[in-house]
Design a protein around this motif. Structure first.
Motif, PDB file in Angstrom:
ATOM      1  N   TYR A  56      31.763   5.994  -6.839  1.00  0.00           N
ATOM      2  CA  TYR A  56      30.574   5.200  -7.198  1.00  0.00           C
ATOM      3  C   TYR A  56      29.344   6.080  -6.946  1.00  0.00           C
ATOM      4  O   TYR A  56      29.059   6.459  -5.810  1.00  0.00           O
ATOM      5  N   VAL A  57      28.649   6.428  -8.038  1.00  0.00           N
ATOM      6  CA  VAL A  57      27.543   7.387  -7.968  1.00  0.00           C
ATOM      7  C   VAL A  57      26.265   6.694  -8.425  1.00  0.00           C
ATOM      8  O   VAL A  57      26.303   5.822  -9.303  1.00  0.00           O
ATOM      9  N   VAL A  58      25.136   7.097  -7.825  1.00  0.00           N
ATOM     10  CA  VAL A  58      23.858   6.528  -8.270  1.00  0.00           C
ATOM     11  C   VAL A  58      22.811   7.642  -8.331  1.00  0.00           C
ATOM     12  O   VAL A  58      22.904   8.637  -7.607  1.00  0.00           O
ATOM     13  N   THR A  59      21.863   7.485  -9.254  1.00  0.00           N
ATOM     14  CA  THR A  59      20.775   8.466  -9.362  1.00  0.00           C
ATOM     15  C   THR A  59      19.641   8.064  -8.424  1.00  0.00           C
ATOM     16  O   THR A  59      19.458   6.887  -8.121  1.00  0.00           O
ATOM     17  N   LEU A  60      18.883   9.053  -7.962  1.00  0.00           N
ATOM     18  CA  LEU A  60      17.778   8.768  -7.035  1.00  0.00           C
ATOM     19  C   LEU A  60      16.643   9.751  -7.285  1.00  0.00           C
ATOM     20  O   LEU A  60      16.883  10.937  -7.505  1.00  0.00           O
ATOM     21  N   GLY A  61      15.423   9.231  -7.264  1.00  0.00           N
ATOM     22  CA  GLY A  61      14.286  10.139  -7.440  1.00  0.00           C
ATOM     23  C   GLY A  61      12.965   9.413  -7.377  1.00  0.00           C
ATOM     24  O   GLY A  61      12.908   8.193  -7.175  1.00  0.00           O
ATOM     25  N   GLY A  62      11.904  10.163  -7.517  1.00  0.00           N
ATOM     26  CA  GLY A  62      10.570   9.594  -7.500  1.00  0.00           C
ATOM     27  C   GLY A  62      10.133   9.218  -8.914  1.00  0.00           C
ATOM     28  O   GLY A  62      10.446   9.909  -9.874  1.00  0.00           O
ATOM     29  N   VAL A  63       9.397   8.086  -9.022  1.00  0.00           N
ATOM     30  CA  VAL A  63       8.836   7.662 -10.299  1.00  0.00           C
ATOM     31  C   VAL A  63       7.347   7.450 -10.077  1.00  0.00           C
ATOM     32  O   VAL A  63       6.958   6.742  -9.148  1.00  0.00           O
ATOM     33  N   GLY A  64       6.516   8.055 -10.915  1.00  0.00           N
ATOM     34  CA  GLY A  64       5.072   7.850 -10.778  1.00  0.00           C
ATOM     35  C   GLY A  64       4.305   9.103 -11.119  1.00  0.00           C
ATOM     36  O   GLY A  64       4.794   9.966 -11.835  1.00  0.00           O
ATOM     37  N   ALA A  65       3.103   9.196 -10.573  1.00  0.00           N
ATOM     38  CA  ALA A  65       2.201  10.299 -10.889  1.00  0.00           C
ATOM     39  C   ALA A  65       2.312  11.372  -9.808  1.00  0.00           C
ATOM     40  O   ALA A  65       1.940  11.132  -8.667  1.00  0.00           O
ATOM     41  N   PRO A  66       2.801  12.570 -10.168  1.00  0.00           N
ATOM     42  CA  PRO A  66       2.917  13.619  -9.143  1.00  0.00           C
ATOM     43  C   PRO A  66       1.586  13.906  -8.447  1.00  0.00           C
ATOM     44  O   PRO A  66       1.565  14.193  -7.250  1.00  0.00           O
ATOM     45  N   THR A  67       0.473  13.783  -9.160  1.00  0.00           N
ATOM     46  CA  THR A  67      -0.831  14.067  -8.567  1.00  0.00           C
ATOM     47  C   THR A  67      -1.114  13.152  -7.378  1.00  0.00           C
ATOM     48  O   THR A  67      -1.760  13.549  -6.411  1.00  0.00           O
TER      49      THR A  67
END
Lengths: 365, 521
Positions: A56-67
């Motif tokens: 069971y695998v899931v993706t993970l990361g940041g969402v938004g404005a890098p600035t």
């Protein structure tokens, strides 16, 4: 493969190259990853082929404005707590995490969550580069559903998503990020090992480290790295690697439309023996053309390096007067299917022409 | 009349200007105590010019003292660093990413508090008095007097930094405090780094400014006294007691600005040829074009403004090899005067080629008489070709531009450069840094994240221009001479349409200068 603190400089440098102008400066994400690896030890990077079909695998990361992350710093615990919130939401343990995109800081966040939870990170990602929207990842292109998904803001507020389509999900999570300080961490696209193997752009973590190592070891004039980079790409899942242009940035225009940094840069050859090159930007470098003749276009990769040092320059740092070399790289085959081109072809970004693979386009004479 | 002084690592240069005219110039050696070198240089220029001390209206000084202190990790005080922004940034305390040696120099006194603001003006978290006071008590217990305060989005809303300053001030009246929003732009880590380095340098700044001031008083100069900062503008010397970090890397800027004044050109390429490198910069509208890369000072990331300089390994001491086809990058440097052929040494250098061609008379020409003319002409051509190539990369447009040659190695250029509409090698170019300091203006800057949706673009630029102008006046500018020197807009991606990082810089002449002339005596 074990990934330790000493791999981070090369990984993040390679990640800026593969970010094709987008993804933001991974410096802060790198600091977070350093802390996590120092505290929990090296990360286990697992080859997709070694993953069980029923994992069971899931993706993970940041969402938004890098600035925004320049001021609203991430916390070392953000990634791990988001993963924990996801597990609580779906009521089961996750066996491995995987990256949205290898380009920019999102190459590093799954590593942070994985070492904290003691689970492996899959060697690969859902883009092989950076792209602005969720539906452009190879996971949904190959039919993986985005939800159930969990997003967590800097304060620990949790939002869960159960949406009918990837497009709805993209709109909703984007507005949640805007309402939550501009940047959130998300866990989404849960899938089985079998689904992952069919959709992942494989081995981009190890490849990003290799690109970073080449940029570091051959640091210097951009011409001197053409050969070693070309050899590395020839051994990879990417297509042809090409030097497109070298010159000076004579104009950069950008404005925000619908939350995206839309603009164009004009580059003039040092000796002006070629017409100027225009690079269109929507967060990433999307199209390179000379006199309306396209030299490279999305989903193929376009990367701009500082001419003297071969340091990749992301779009927000591109400025009038910089001396740069522009390179094109054929995208992984994943993006050349009709289903993929339906969401990542130039027309999806508002350009009025069809995608032609890099290797079929003529080079500037 | 005014005096410009450049205190470098090796030389202390001074010039005396009457209006735009260089009346006197000198190069003295920098002394360990700094002030006696300054006094010596002042003695020379005042005597050369034959003017009374009373007719000097202002002294402008450029110095590398503070940069060198950071690079060499000396004269640094321990600093209590307060960051406001939790729960964001948890686990990334102040000094994260610093080299170990300088991190240790500043001691282990980092504090993180909830508070600060978000990009949209909403509070990030509540800043509580009880939390502030707990930190202040600990700082007082440790007897730390240098304090830095940085809060999330403080360039847009500095209130948390100001509030903590009031608490620290009340509990520790003798504390020296740097607020990050006064120093830097968006990017809290870099802004905080700058504030910490600044606080670490405050005691040293007191000693340096006092020592400079003492040198001037000993020489009978009671006029106003300014120190140059990295963007080519001046600060009142007393201001430097609080903001020494603003002097970082003012040298290249002064060199470019000096070249501007020596030639009267506002737009030009400036090539500073030294012993080992040639530094190429661009003057645009009378100011150096700024670099956009992250600037490290002593291995620490900051977001200071620095000029865009391309350095190539070509100077008077560059080694000539491969029958003249390769010049540099290796150089004999300051040992040129013993190792170069014309000085009786054994190493063929770029300077030897110029002397052999009869284009300069330094050292002993007889030492290079027997040289193969083909090597000489190949080498001289290679030198110019290297500069042509480098200038082409820096030149802002395809049109030829004036090229100004400064520095001791200017004689290496023996034919017209391709990119040059004209070439100038002005008198006194060896002391361009001191001239750049002498003629510098004062400026004010402001940066905000603005939304063109809630405030139309022209209105936002006008509002920030007013603030920048007010800052320039506060820094000592004559309101009548102030102009907006730079408007920089950076779109912020993935945010609401029209969100822009807007920065405005205003500059003007120093109020009340230029009343004395040499004839007034």
């Amino acid at each position: 493969m074990r990934l330790g603190v000493h791999d981070l400089p090369d990984l993040s440098l390679g990640a800026v190259f593969l970010a094709t102008g987008g993804g933001g400066d991974p410096y802060v994400a790198r600091l977070v990853a350093e802390k996590a690896l120092q505290e929990f030890g090296p990360a286990e990077i697992i080859d997709p082929d070694d993953l069980a079909d029923d994992a069971y695998v899931v993706t993970l990361g940041g969402v938004g404005a890098p600035t925004v992350s320049l001021e609203l710093l991430p916390s070392v615990t953000d990634a791990g707590r988001t993963l924990a919130a996801f597990e609580a939401h779906v009521g089961r343990k996750v066996d491995a995490v995987v990256s949205f995109e290898i380009g920019g800081g999102n190459s590093l966040l799954p590593i942070v969550a994985a070492v904290e939870r003691g689970i492996p990170v899959v060697n690969g990602d859902g883009m092989g580069r950076a792209l602005p929207e969720a539906q452009m990842m190879t996971y949904p292109i190959c039919g993986v559903r985005p939800t159930p998904a969990v997003a967590r803001d800097y304060e620990g507020n949790i939002a869960t998503f159960a949406t009918s389509s990837i497009f709805t999900y993209e709109r909703q999570i984007r507005s949640y990020a805007q309402a939550s300080g501009g940047m959130i961490t998300a866990c989404e696209h849960p899938m089985t090992g079998r689904e992952l193997k069919a959709s992942i752009v494989p081995r981009t973590i190890s490849f990003s480290i290799e690109i970073g190592r080449i940029l570091r070891e051959y640091r210097g004039n951009a011409h001197s790295i053409i050969e070693p980079l070309g050899e590395a790409f020839a051994r990879s899942i990417y297509g042809q690697f090409r030097h497109l242009y070298t010159g000076k940035v004579v104009d950069v225009q950008s404005r925000i439309i619908g939350g995206y940094d839309i603009g164009a840069a004009t580059i003039e050859a040092f000796d002006r023996n070629l017409p100027p090159l225009r690079v269109d930007i929507k967060n990433e470098y999307l199209v390179a053309r000379m006199d309306d003749r396209v030299l490279a276009s999305v989903p193929d990769l376009i990367t701009i390096l500082d001419y003297e040092t071969s340091t990749p320059i992301n779009a927000e740092r591109l400025r009038y007067g910089q001396r740069v070399s522009v390179f094109g790289v054929g995208c992984p085959e994943h993006y050349r299917s009709p289903q993929a081109l339906a969401v990542v072809a130039p027309r999806c970004f508002g350009f009025d022409f069809d995608y032609v693979p890099l290797e079929d386009l003529a080079l500037p004479s | 009349m005014r005096i410009g002084i450049d205190v470098g690592g090796t030389h202390t240069d001074a010039v005396l200007l009457d209006g735009d005219d260089v009346v006197a110039a000198t190069k003295a050696l920098t002394t360990d105590d700094v002030s006696s070198g300054i006094i010596e240089a002042l003695d020379v220029v005042l005597a050369q010019a034959g003017v009374a001390e009373a007719s000097i209206e202002a002294v402008m000084l450029g110095t590398t003292q503070f940069t060198n202190a950071v690079v060499q990790r000396r004269e640094l005080a321990e600093v209590a660093a307060i960051r406001v922004g939790l729960p964001s940034g948890d686990g990334l305390p102040p000094k994260t990413g610093w080299p170990d040696d300088i991190a240790r120099s500043l001691g282990d006194h980092c504090y993180m508090l909830p508070g600060g603001y978000l990009y949209d003006g909403n509070p990030l978290a509540e800043l509580r008095d009880a939390d502030i006071d707990r930190v202040v008590v600990d700082i007082r217990r440790k007897k730390i007097l240098a304090v830095s305060i940085a809060s999330s989005f403080s360039p847009m809303n500095p209130e948390p930094e100001l509030r903590i300053e009031r608490h620290v001030r009340a509990a520790i009246p003798e504390a020296r405090i740097t607020l990050s929003h006064r120093l830097g732009r968006l990017g809290i880590l870099e802004r905080e780094n700058a504030a910490m380095l600044n606080s670490a340098l405050l005691d040293f700044a007191d000693r340096v400014v006092s020592s400079f001031g003492k040198a001037l008083r000993l020489r009978g100069l009671s006029c106003r006294f300014f120190i140059s900062q990295n963007d080519g503008t001046l600060m009142d010397a007393e201001f430097v007691r609080n903001y020494p970090a603003l002097t970082f890397a003012s040298g290249p800027t002064n060199s470019l600005r000096g070249a501007c004044r020596l030639t009267g050109l506002d737009d030009a390429i400036v090539v500073d040829i030294g012993g080992t490198t040639s530094d190429i910069g661009v003057l645009q509208d009378g100011f150096p074009r700024e670099s956009n890369i992250v600037i490290e000072v002593g291995g620490i990331r900051t977001n200071f403004r620095m000029p865009d300089i391309l350095a190539i390994g070509l100077g008077g001491g560059s080694l000539v090899t491969d029958e003249g086809r390769t010049i540099g990058p290796r150089s004999v440097g300051h040992r040129l005067v013993t190792e170069g052929l014309v000085f009786g040494g054994q190493t063929l250098t770029a300077t030897d080629l110029v002397v052999a061609a009869g284009k300069a008379s330094v050292g002993e020409a007889s030492h290079v008489q027997a040289m193969d003319p083909a090597v000489v002409s190949t080498g001289l051509e290679q030198i110019v070709a290297m500069l042509d190539h480098a200038i082409e990369k820096m030149k802002p447009s395809s049109k030829p531009m004036p090229v100004v040659l400064v520095g001791g190695g200017a004689m290496l250029v023996t034919r017209k450069l391709k990119a040059a509409s004209e070439m100038l090698c002005p008198e006194h170019s060896g002391v361009a840094n001191a001239i750049g300091a002498a003629i510098a203006q004062v400026g004010g800057e402001i940066e905000r994240l603005v939304s063109y949706r809630s405030q139309p673009r022209q209105e936002a630029i006008a509002a920030l221009s007013r603030e920048a102008t007010a800052n320039a006046v506060a820094a000592g500018a004559d309101p009548k001479t102030i102009r907006i020197a730079d408007v920089d807009e950076t779109a912020v991606s993935y945010m609401a349409e029209g969100t822009v990082k807007l920065r405005v810089k205003a500059v003007g002449d120093i109020a009340g200068l230029g009343k004395t002339r040499k004839e007034d005596r």
